[in-house]
Design a protein around this motif. Structure first.
Motif, short mmCIF file in Angstrom:
data_model
loop_
_atom_site.label_atom_id
_atom_site.label_comp_id
_atom_site.label_asym_id
_atom_site.label_seq_id
_atom_site.Cartn_x
_atom_site.Cartn_y
_atom_site.Cartn_z
N HIS A 271 0.94 7.27 -21.28
CA HIS A 271 -0.11 7.06 -20.48
C HIS A 271 0.55 7.62 -19.14
N PRO A 272 0.68 9.11 -19.22
CA PRO A 272 1.04 9.64 -18.03
C PRO A 272 0.26 9.83 -16.74
N GLU A 273 -1.15 9.60 -17.03
CA GLU A 273 -2.37 9.56 -16.02
C GLU A 273 -2.23 8.27 -15.23
N LEU A 274 -1.99 7.03 -15.96
CA LEU A 274 -1.64 5.69 -15.37
C LEU A 274 -0.60 5.57 -14.66
N CYS A 275 0.89 6.61 -15.26
CA CYS A 275 1.73 6.35 -14.38
C CYS A 275 1.62 6.96 -12.97
N TRP A 276 1.10 7.82 -13.16
CA TRP A 276 0.77 8.71 -11.60
C TRP A 276 -0.13 7.86 -10.71
N HIS A 277 -1.03 6.99 -11.56
CA HIS A 277 -1.90 5.96 -10.80
C HIS A 277 -0.97 4.97 -10.00
N PHE A 278 0.03 4.45 -10.59
CA PHE A 278 0.82 3.54 -10.17
C PHE A 278 1.69 4.14 -8.87
N LEU A 279 2.12 5.55 -9.45
CA LEU A 279 3.16 6.02 -8.35
C LEU A 279 2.39 6.25 -7.06
N LYS A 280 1.31 6.60 -6.95
CA LYS A 280 0.35 7.06 -6.14
C LYS A 280 0.24 5.85 -5.29
N TYR A 281 -0.08 4.73 -5.90
CA TYR A 281 -0.22 3.47 -5.16
C TYR A 281 0.98 2.91 -4.56
N TRP A 282 2.13 3.12 -5.00
CA TRP A 282 3.48 2.80 -4.75
C TRP A 282 3.64 3.81 -3.32
N LEU A 283 3.39 4.89 -3.20
CA LEU A 283 3.63 5.87 -2.32
C LEU A 283 2.83 5.35 -0.87
N LEU A 284 1.68 5.13 -1.46
CA LEU A 284 0.58 5.05 -0.22
C LEU A 284 0.68 3.52 0.28
N HIS A 285 1.26 2.46 -0.51
CA HIS A 285 0.97 0.99 -0.25
C HIS A 285 2.52 0.44 -0.39
N PRO A 286 3.61 1.06 0.40
CA PRO A 286 4.73 0.19 0.78
C PRO A 286 4.73 -1.13 1.07
N ASN A 287 5.11 -2.00 0.45
CA ASN A 287 5.05 -3.48 0.74
C ASN A 287 6.26 -3.93 1.33
N THR A 288 7.19 -3.19 1.56
CA THR A 288 8.48 -3.65 2.45
C THR A 288 8.20 -3.52 3.83
N ASP A 289 8.88 -3.96 4.71
CA ASP A 289 8.94 -3.83 6.24
C ASP A 289 8.81 -2.34 6.58
N PRO A 290 7.72 -1.77 7.07
CA PRO A 290 7.73 -0.35 7.37
C PRO A 290 9.02 0.13 8.19
N HIS A 291 9.55 -0.60 8.69
CA HIS A 291 10.52 -0.19 9.66
C HIS A 291 12.18 -0.50 8.85
N ARG A 292 11.87 -0.58 7.53
CA ARG A 292 13.18 -0.63 6.71
C ARG A 292 13.02 0.43 5.74
N GLY A 293 13.39 1.52 6.05
CA GLY A 293 13.02 2.65 5.07
C GLY A 293 11.98 3.61 5.67
N ILE A 294 12.22 4.79 5.65
CA ILE A 294 11.15 5.71 6.18
C ILE A 294 10.17 6.09 5.06
N PRO A 295 8.65 6.07 4.93
CA PRO A 295 7.86 6.34 4.02
C PRO A 295 8.18 7.74 3.52
N ASN A 296 8.16 7.88 2.15
CA ASN A 296 8.19 9.31 1.66
C ASN A 296 6.88 10.17 1.47
N ALA A 297 5.71 9.45 1.60
CA ALA A 297 4.41 9.83 2.02
C ALA A 297 4.25 10.34 3.40
N ARG A 298 4.08 11.59 3.72
CA ARG A 298 4.24 12.10 4.98
C ARG A 298 3.08 11.56 5.88
N PRO A 299 1.97 11.23 5.41
CA PRO A 299 0.87 10.77 6.24
C PRO A 299 1.39 9.33 6.98
#
Length: 391
Positions: A271-299
């Motif tokens: 399921h490579p397409e579904l894997c990317w679906h998760f990774l994209k969500y993971w990139l754009l919806h970090p659930n940790t404190d936004p000030h504990r780690g710099i987002p890898n998604a530039r926006p």
């Protein structure tokens, strides 16, 4: 405890599953709750790969290095997923170039990162973005015995930091070549021999803030884990600081991206397409404190930087845990952006390659070989290893 170790990933999976009813991600603990050793869990994973029952994705951290999987051609280059995505491109991934530099392709992804570096006072280092081994040895020779250039420094630590950094630039995995028999690597060897150890003991333990500003330390290790953290460090010190990182042969940028919980996608997974679906969500919806780690998604990173421009001095202290209680200045933002621009490597490295090099360095450090002979031996052994792993 694997559950605690991967708590951030587990939280992301839970959040993803809650909003994606047609796609379910399950985290499989191959250690069986910690009852199996890392070696046994890896054997179990390899057995699954051979039998065609491997997982679709791997959390590559700690004892599970990405490099054996990359060398065997088992991981998918995520560049193709970014190029096909309508919302995110390769240019939107802050660590894309650094991961490619170290892995030979975009074989892992992380949703956040830190910056591992060292700080110095501008009054000593000027506006430098790095320092050389010669700079380090000269400054160390000038430093009083009761002061330290690098706190709690041992030869093993100096060796690992210097060699692993050199590995990232010396090995070209894509073409199966390496370069160790040269003056730059010989200088690295000599620096490992000539450094002065200052291991921590009850007589020299250092605690508190502003130690660099007070003159006890010449440099200070920093883990920049938020967009405001570098500015906060400077304000704590009370003097202008520069980011010099670890010393290098040529004085270039010695700062690295610390990668948090890198995930790789199996190249022949179902399921490579579904894997990317998760990774994209993971990139754009970090659930940790936004000030504990710099987002890898530039926006997302740029959004946090913009928020830092408008910090309300009256807001609760807990909202900005690192203590930046007033707006981030344009000069502070520019310093962070320039550091990101100069950085070229992550903290990922091939552990087997490091073991080969460190084994051959031991006789040199014991005075049994010259630096030149050591470099030739390492070049010979590493050439064979890199060629074999790159086929």
């Amino acid at each position: 405890d694997p559950t605690t170790y991967y708590s951030d990933v587990i939280q992301s999976i839970t959040a993803f599953n809650a909003v994606n009813p047609d796609c379910y991600v399950k985290l499989l603990d191959l250690s069986e709750g910690g009852s199996l050793t890392a070696e046994q869990a890896l054997t179990k994973l390899n057995t699954g790969i051979i039998s065609g029952s491997a997982p679709d994705m791997l959390v590559l951290n700690g004892s599970l290095s990405p490099f054996p999987f990359i060398r065997q051609g088992l991981l998918r280059d995520l560049t193709q997923d970014l190029e096909a995505d309508p919302d995110l491109g390769v240019e939107d991934i802050v660590l894309a170039d650094a991961i490619r530099n170290d892995c030979g392709g975009l074989y892992v992804m992380t949703n956040r990162f830190s910056i591992e570096t060292r700080l110095g006072l501008c009054s000593r280092f000027g506006d430098a973005w790095g320092w050389s081994f010669d700079d380090y040895l000269r400054i160390d020779a000038e430093t009083p015995e009761d002061h330290m250039v690098i706190y709690n420094l041992t030869q093993d630590y100096f060796l690992r930091m210097s060699v692993t950094r050199y590995l990232r630039q010396a090995i070209d995995w894509e073409n199966g070549t390496c370069d160790f028999n040269n003056p730059q690597f010989i200088r690295t060897l000599e620096a490992c021999r000539d450094m002065r150890a200052t291991p921590e003991d009850p007589e020299n333990m250092i605690f508190g803030m502003n130690l660099m500003g007070d003159g006890v330390l010449v440099t200070e290790m920093a883990m920049i884990d938020g967009v405001t953290a570098l500015a906060s460090e400077s304000r704590h010190v009370g003097q202008p600081i520069c980011i010099i990182g670890w010393p290098t042969t040529d004085g270039s940028c010695g700062s690295d991206f610390g990668v948090s919980y890198p995930i790789g996608v199996m190249k022949n997974g179902a399921h490579p397409e579904l894997c990317w679906h998760f990774l994209k969500y993971w990139l754009l919806h970090p659930n940790t404190d936004p000030h504990r780690g710099i987002p890898n998604a530039r926006p997302l990173m740029e959004k946090l930087i913009d928020e830092a421009r408008h910090i309300d001095p009256n807001q609760e202290w807990s909202d900005w845990y690192d203590g930046l209680r007033s707006p981030m200045t344009e000069a502070e933002i520019s310093q962070l952006q320039e550091l990101l621009r100069r950085m070229e490597h992550t903290t990922l490295y091939d552990e087997t390659a490091f073991e080969i090099v460190s084994t051959e360095i031991a006789p040199f450090l014991a005075g049994q070989r010259s630096a030149e002979e050591t470099a030739r031996i390492i070049q010979s052994r590493m050439s064979i290893y890199v060629s074999e792993q790159s086929k």
